[in-house]
Design a protein around this motif. Structure first.
Motif, PDB file in Angstrom:
ATOM      1  N   SER A 200     -15.919 -21.537 -12.702  1.00  0.00           N
ATOM      2  CA  SER A 200     -16.055 -21.369 -13.898  1.00  0.00           C
ATOM      3  C   SER A 200     -14.793 -21.973 -14.514  1.00  0.00           C
ATOM      4  O   SER A 200     -14.993 -22.208 -15.844  1.00  0.00           O
ATOM      5  CB  SER A 200     -16.305 -19.861 -14.301  1.00  0.00           C
ATOM      6  OG  SER A 200     -15.358 -19.054 -14.092  1.00  0.00           O
ATOM      7  N   LYS A 210     -21.894 -20.694 -10.873  1.00  0.00           N
ATOM      8  CA  LYS A 210     -21.696 -19.486 -11.667  1.00  0.00           C
ATOM      9  C   LYS A 210     -22.438 -18.344 -11.287  1.00  0.00           C
ATOM     10  O   LYS A 210     -21.914 -17.268 -11.925  1.00  0.00           O
ATOM     11  CB  LYS A 210     -21.816 -19.992 -13.405  1.00  0.00           C
ATOM     12  CG  LYS A 210     -20.855 -21.034 -13.878  1.00  0.00           C
ATOM     13  CD  LYS A 210     -21.039 -21.187 -15.266  1.00  0.00           C
ATOM     14  CE  LYS A 210     -19.998 -22.531 -15.621  1.00  0.00           C
ATOM     15  NZ  LYS A 210     -20.321 -22.642 -17.128  1.00  0.00           N
ATOM     16  N   ARG A 425     -20.577 -16.211 -15.496  1.00  0.00           N
ATOM     17  CA  ARG A 425     -20.190 -15.475 -14.100  1.00  0.00           C
ATOM     18  C   ARG A 425     -21.096 -14.275 -14.021  1.00  0.00           C
ATOM     19  O   ARG A 425     -20.883 -13.237 -14.628  1.00  0.00           O
ATOM     20  CB  ARG A 425     -18.960 -15.175 -14.037  1.00  0.00           C
ATOM     21  CG  ARG A 425     -17.720 -16.258 -14.295  1.00  0.00           C
ATOM     22  CD  ARG A 425     -16.364 -15.502 -14.487  1.00  0.00           C
ATOM     23  NE  ARG A 425     -15.397 -16.798 -14.784  1.00  0.00           N
ATOM     24  CZ  ARG A 425     -14.536 -16.397 -15.746  1.00  0.00           C
ATOM     25  NH1 ARG A 425     -14.214 -15.189 -16.145  1.00  0.00           N
ATOM     26  NH2 ARG A 425     -13.661 -17.292 -15.988  1.00  0.00           N
TER      27      ARG A 425
END
Length: 619
Positions: A200, A210, A425
């Motif tokens: 990321s 991610k 994330r």
């Protein structure tokens, strides 16, 4: 944030972030060895095979949405971590298992990367483990846990239990390989955290990984700082969150727990960490010398309040599983109780939209209140699949279930939430889920939800319909002797053939790991303990002990002593149908689990996991 609105937008432009799955075969080493009869043991190594089937099917289906896109070809890949000092033949063996075909006419587009992790850590010297489970003076619990596992075989051989008095004998078990399994599980969670955060922050973030799903066991969300329970000995998600904080500077953590059972261990750990951070903040605001302030954690859980650990109605456990507190005393906790749904429409339009979406709504309030979107935010999912409509009736006795599509839609909503607040994330870690069908459908739906698909396509929730699950189960069913059934070429639908091609090398690798691990069982002589009578009115009571320790200062971070990761070798898997080697794993049984009554003074209140009547009472 409207959950209903976010699930309607489940497609994105092609070329955005990919998702990944992380697999760790060391987790197969955690086994029940008190006797050869494992029919009542539901938390078993075979759970990971069912998860693998579901993930492989999801990848096969998702690839269908990508192959028509005009973009550079990406293939389903398996990244095999080689331990330092491994023989070069290991990689050759992997290549041979995959049966690569250089004459294939096209490459298969895939948005998913598979990491077969070889990582491990030392739980006695890993800073994130010590941050969660360590003591100020000495890591007593971690040392005890290591010794319990080492001594397990000898204790059982002498007619004793490997689980000490005061801990539940029914939902906890250990063997000599258990520590390797736990260390592999933690290492793999941390590896996924590293991959997601580093990706990321990379300049190539537009095509990076991610979101990750980590398929490990034993589960962790019932384990507190030093209180194993409910199959859990180390809290995988809490350690992963601590690792994100210590290694990558993550300061605000969102943990979303969707297991059927309340994650009492995770909530207790989050509470203690928040309490310490709140104290540090007040002292800093009062002019105390500057010191590093700890992380803030939001913990949100959807669970059945009638099930473990609350099924005996103990006040402190029920109250903890019903807490809703935000900002006061530095705490951010939200608990939502599952309800029985009467129809799909009732579930999605009433329960999910009006109640279950509070989990993400309160998470949004937490982040808005603490600074809004930022690079210091990380999202975790404690992904238990035992609330699935296909779970054993003995596990989900109160009919507080969710449709299989819940695992898809919740993942889509969480992904949209993380895109807004956490740079996309998400690390989702397996918790519960015990029947094959619950695990297969849950994994298939969940990975589909964690994956962005091209804007011209949408995921079809019929992928995990009962008819398709039946076909998938038949195609992957093992024959006697452990080998999977192998249909003739062209006998299966293309998505099933592709599923087998993806799953075969994973299954072969797991089989090799399972057969290379000692599995000796020693008979346990008759015990004076008796099975609990599950009949209504005959529930054995337990006496609650003192509450968990309050705030404490975490030990200073030491350099981790862990095995260095080997060089990651990228292996490209072809679509060719592949055979798998004989395996020692088999189908899960639908029988209930049983437990013994324990005595002795207990540090924390513990409730034995009651999953149904013992075999002699149910016949």
């Amino acid at each position: 944030m409207s959950a209903a609105d976010s699930v309607n937008d489940d497609s994105v432009q092609f070329g955005t972030s990919k998702s990944a799955i992380f697999i760790q075969n060391a987790c197969l080493q955690h086994r029940y060895i008190r006797s050869k009869d494992i029919t009542n043991i539901v938390e078993r190594p075979e759970r990971l095979r069912a998860i693998g089937i579901g993930l492989s099917a999801a990848i096969a289906r998702l690839e269908e949405l990508f192959t028509s896109q005009k973009s550079p070809a990406t293939t389903t890949s398996v990244s095999k971590g080689l331990k330092r000092g491994s023989d070069a033949n290991e990689l050759a063996d992997v290549l041979n298992n995959l049966k690569l075909d250089s004459d294939h006419s096209h490459m298969i587009h895939s948005p998913v990367t598979i990491f077969e992790s070889q990582e491990t850590i030392d739980i006695l010297n890993h800073p994130a483990v010590k941050f969660v489970h360590g003591d100020i003076e000495r890591d007593v619990y971690l040392e005890n846990l290591t010794n319990w596992a080492k001594q397990s075989y000898d204790k059982i051989a002498k007619g004793e239990s490997e689980i000490i008095e005061g801990l539940s004998q029914g939902d906890l078990y250990l063997c000599p390989g258990s520590i390797d399994a736990m260390q592999g599980a933690i290492a793999t969670v941390c590896e996924a955290v590293d991959k997601v955060i580093i990706s990321s922050r990379s300049v190539q973030a537009s095509t990076s990984i991610k979101r990750a799903f980590v398929a490990v066991r034993p589960p962790g969300h019932h384990c507190g700082e030093d209180t194993p329970s409910g199959f859990c000995f180390v809290n995988n998600v809490a350690v992963g969150a601590a690792h994100a904080h210590l290694r990558h500077g993550i300061k605000r953590i969102v943990i979303l727990d969707i297991d059927l059972h309340h994650g009492n261990g995770t909530q207790s750990i989050a509470w203690q960490i928040n309490e310490e951070t709140y104290r540090q903040t007040l002292e800093s605001e009062g002019g105390a010398p500057e010191s590093k302030i700890g992380p803030q954690i939001y913990y949100g859980s959807i669970h059945d309040i009638l099930s473990y650990p609350c099924e005996d109605g103990k006040a402190n456990l029920v109250q903890a599983a019903s807490v809703s507190i935000h900002k006061s005393h530095g705490q951010y906790i939200e608990n939502v109780h599952l309800q029985t749904y009467t129809s799909e429409e009732h579930f999605w339009n009433v329960l999910y939209k009006e109640q279950y979406s509070r989990l993400l709504g309160k998470a949004q309030e937490f982040l808005d209140d603490t600074g809004g979107p930022g690079d210091d935010v990380m999202v975790f999912i404690s992904c238990g699949m035992d609330a699935c409509e296909h779970e054993y009736e003995s596990m989900s006795r109160h009919n507080r279930k969710v449709p299989a599509s819940f695992y898809y839609r919740f993942a889509r909503d969480t992904s949209a939430f993380s895109d807004k607040y956490a740079r996309g994330r998400v690390v989702s870690v397996l918790e519960g889920g015990y029947s094959d069908r619950a695990l297969i459908s849950g994994a298939m739906a969940h990975l589909s939800g964690l994956t962005d698909v091209p804007s011209a396509h949408k995921v079809n929730e019929e992928w995990w319909s009962v008819d398709n699950l039946t076909k998938l189960e038949a195609a992957t069913k093992k024959r006697r002797g452990g080998r999977p059934s192998l249909p003739s070429q062209g006998a299966l639908e293309p998505w099933l053939e592709r599923t087998l091609a993806i799953f075969a090398p994973l299954d072969a690798s797991a089989s090799l790991a399972a057969t290379s691990t000692p599995r000796a069982a020693v008979p346990l002589p008759p015990s004076s303990r008796t099975l609990r009578d599950r009949s209504k009115g005959n529930s054995a009571s337990t006496t609650p002990g003192p509450s968990p320790s309050a705030k404490r200062t975490k030990p200073s971070v030491a350099k981790p002593v862990s095995k260095a990761p080997g060089e990651m070798k990228k292996v490209i898997a072809d679509a060719a149908e592949q055979d798998s080697t004989a395996t020692a794993t088999g189908q899960l049984s639908s029988l209930n689990s049983t437990e013994d009554v324990t005595s002795g003074i207990k540090k924390l209140p513990r409730v034995i996991l009651r999953l149904g009547k013992p075999p002699e009472a149910s016949g």
